[in-house]
Scaffold this active site. Structure first.
Site, PDB file in Angstrom:
ATOM      1  N   TYR A  60       0.852  -1.193   0.000  1.00 41.52           N
ATOM      2  CA  TYR A  60       0.000   0.000   0.000  1.00 41.52           C
ATOM      3  C   TYR A  60       0.887   1.242   0.000  1.00 41.52           C
ATOM      4  O   TYR A  60       1.471   1.612   1.000  1.00 41.52           O
ATOM      5  CB  TYR A  60      -0.924   0.017   1.222  1.00 41.52           C
ATOM      6  N   HIS A 128       0.224 -12.081   1.480  1.00 40.10           N
ATOM      7  CA  HIS A 128      -0.832 -11.294   0.838  1.00 40.10           C
ATOM      8  C   HIS A 128      -1.438 -12.015  -0.371  1.00 40.10           C
ATOM      9  O   HIS A 128      -2.649 -11.985  -0.594  1.00 40.10           O
ATOM     10  CB  HIS A 128      -0.240  -9.947   0.403  1.00 40.10           C
ATOM     11  N   SER A 207     -13.067  -5.506   2.469  1.00 42.46           N
ATOM     12  CA  SER A 207     -14.106  -4.939   1.595  1.00 42.46           C
ATOM     13  C   SER A 207     -15.504  -5.408   1.982  1.00 42.46           C
ATOM     14  O   SER A 207     -16.290  -5.825   1.116  1.00 42.46           O
ATOM     15  CB  SER A 207     -13.823  -5.285   0.120  1.00 42.46           C
ATOM     16  N   PRO A 208     -15.858  -5.351   3.280  1.00 41.63           N
ATOM     17  CA  PRO A 208     -17.188  -5.818   3.692  1.00 41.63           C
ATOM     18  C   PRO A 208     -18.309  -4.909   3.203  1.00 41.63           C
ATOM     19  O   PRO A 208     -19.476  -5.286   3.262  1.00 41.63           O
ATOM     20  CB  PRO A 208     -17.109  -5.807   5.219  1.00 41.63           C
ATOM     21  N   LEU A 209     -17.946  -3.724   2.695  1.00 43.06           N
ATOM     22  CA  LEU A 209     -18.931  -2.800   2.144  1.00 43.06           C
ATOM     23  C   LEU A 209     -18.883  -2.770   0.617  1.00 43.06           C
ATOM     24  O   LEU A 209     -19.285  -1.791  -0.015  1.00 43.06           O
ATOM     25  CB  LEU A 209     -18.710  -1.392   2.706  1.00 43.06           C
ATOM     26  N   ARG A 211     -16.362  -2.531  -1.421  1.00 43.59           N
ATOM     27  CA  ARG A 211     -15.471  -1.434  -1.862  1.00 43.59           C
ATOM     28  C   ARG A 211     -16.188  -0.086  -1.869  1.00 43.59           C
ATOM     29  O   ARG A 211     -15.925   0.775  -2.701  1.00 43.59           O
ATOM     30  CB  ARG A 211     -14.857  -1.747  -3.234  1.00 43.59           C
ATOM     31  N   GLY A 212     -17.121   0.064  -0.934  1.00 38.76           N
ATOM     32  CA  GLY A 212     -17.848   1.326  -0.789  1.00 38.76           C
ATOM     33  C   GLY A 212     -19.179   1.361  -1.514  1.00 38.76           C
ATOM     34  O   GLY A 212     -20.017   2.224  -1.243  1.00 38.76           O
ATOM     35  N   GLY A 217     -23.826   3.244  -3.290  1.00 38.42           N
ATOM     36  CA  GLY A 217     -24.354   2.786  -4.570  1.00 38.42           C
ATOM     37  C   GLY A 217     -23.695   3.452  -5.759  1.00 38.42           C
ATOM     38  O   GLY A 217     -22.530   3.883  -5.694  1.00 38.42           O
TER      39      GLY A 217
END
Length: 342
Positions: A60, A128, A207-209, A211-212, A217
């Site tokens: 990163y 990773h 990324s539980p969302l 990736r936003g 939406g």
């Protein structure tokens, strides 16, 4: 704000906050790096709320996210109560991601991370991505040595297949497997999650969302910053976005009924997968951090879970998780140990 409780992660003795903090987007991948002072302040806010698991990687930046975390944790008192998770195995070279798992690389990567993080020991050290040229037993053998030397406490894998997990676990106990798991990424439920549970391995959901996407939406997809990695992902392409918008709208409608935000509902669903699962949502905004922690107070009934899973079935999201050729658990098997010539 709810104080984040602590739970056991895996069966090797590691305890962490029930929700962690993914730090990647503060420095890289999702657009330009964010102001250092603001990100350190965000990390300190997370710590004050009881978040103790901080997730980063040497790729990163590269390297800059670990440096940021090192600055945020400087000072013995802060560091004492935290679990720092970082990763090795991916180098970004000449515009491509290259994966390495040979012993010399593992050791050099660990030494580099320790320096950048300004710590003596990494709490949870993940491979990773899997190097498909190096038997997993060889990579794990070097990680085992690093544990014995006190440079790392617990060993993890990220994006590993079930067979890779089994082979690695036979060399040294795996404490956690990090994988993408959310209402729009459910493919891991078929084989990888059951394998982890059979072996007593904790699960860290990145990324539980979505990736936003499960927060805002299509609006989020339409306003990505220049250079944001998500612009290249299949699920954000126009041919898939219209379908995925319907998934978001149906999740949003349930969130209204539950009196929470779509992101809180999506996170609550991950939390409800079991007490061996720790989601690590990332954010660069304190308000989003508070919202994410608030998901711990969202109570979902079996009926709620069934409704969510019916609209977010394994194939509900259109488009692959990554671009063609990007290393994931789908192609993570490594050669047999007998093939290795040091």
């Amino acid at each position: 704000m709810v104080k984040v409780p602590r739970i056991k992660l895996g069966s090797q003795g590691l305890e962490v906050s029930a929700q962690g903090l993914g730090c990647m987007g503060m420095s890289a991948v999702y657009g330009p790096p964010k102001p250092e002072h603001d990100m350190i302040n965000l990390i300190h806010n997370a710590i004050d709320a009881g978040v103790t698991l901080l997730d980063t990687s040497d790729v990163y930046g590269p390297n800059t996210n670990e440096i940021l975390l090192g600055k945020a944790l400087k000072g013995g008192k802060v560091r004492e109560n935290m679990e720092v998770a970082t990763k090795f195995g991916i180098k970004y070279e000449n515009g491509n991601y290259e994966v390495y798992g040979d012993p010399a690389y593992v050791r050099a990567a660990c030494e580099g991370s320790l320096k950048r993080l300004q710590i003596d020991c990494i709490d949870l050290y993940y491979q990773h991505r899997m190097d498909t040229r190096v038997p997993i037993e060889i990579t794990m053998g070097e990680m085992k040595k690093l544990v014995e030397e006190g440079k790392i406490k617990y060993v993890g894998l990220s994006e590993a297949s079930a067979s890779t997990i089994r082979r690695a676990h036979a060399v040294h106990p795996i404490t956690a497997v990090q994988l993408e798991w959310s209402l729009w990424s459910r493919d891991v439920e078929h084989e990888i999650v059951p394998t982890c549970r059979e072996l007593g391995i904790g699960i860290v959901a990145y990324s539980p969302l979505g990736r936003g996407f499960l927060s805002l939406g299509p609006k989020m997809a339409e306003n990505l910053a220049e250079g944001d990695f998500r612009q290249n992902l299949p699920r954000f392409q126009p041919e898939n976005l219209e379908n995925n918008k319907m998934l978001y709208e149906r999740v949003s409608a349930i969130a209204v009924k539950k009196g929470c935000t779509p992101s809180q509902l999506a996170l609550a669903w991950v939390h409800n997968q079991g007490n061996d699962v720790v989601p690590i949502p990332g954010t660069t905004k304190i308000e989003n951090l508070r919202q994410n922690i608030g998901a711990l107070s969202v109570k979902l009934t079996p009926e709620d879970m069934a409704e969510l899973e019916s609209i977010a079935s394994a194939d509900a999201a259109k488009g692959d998780r990554y671009m063609d050729g990007f290393p994931t658990y789908l192609n993570s098997d490594t050669p047999p140990l007998s093939s290795w010539k040091a």
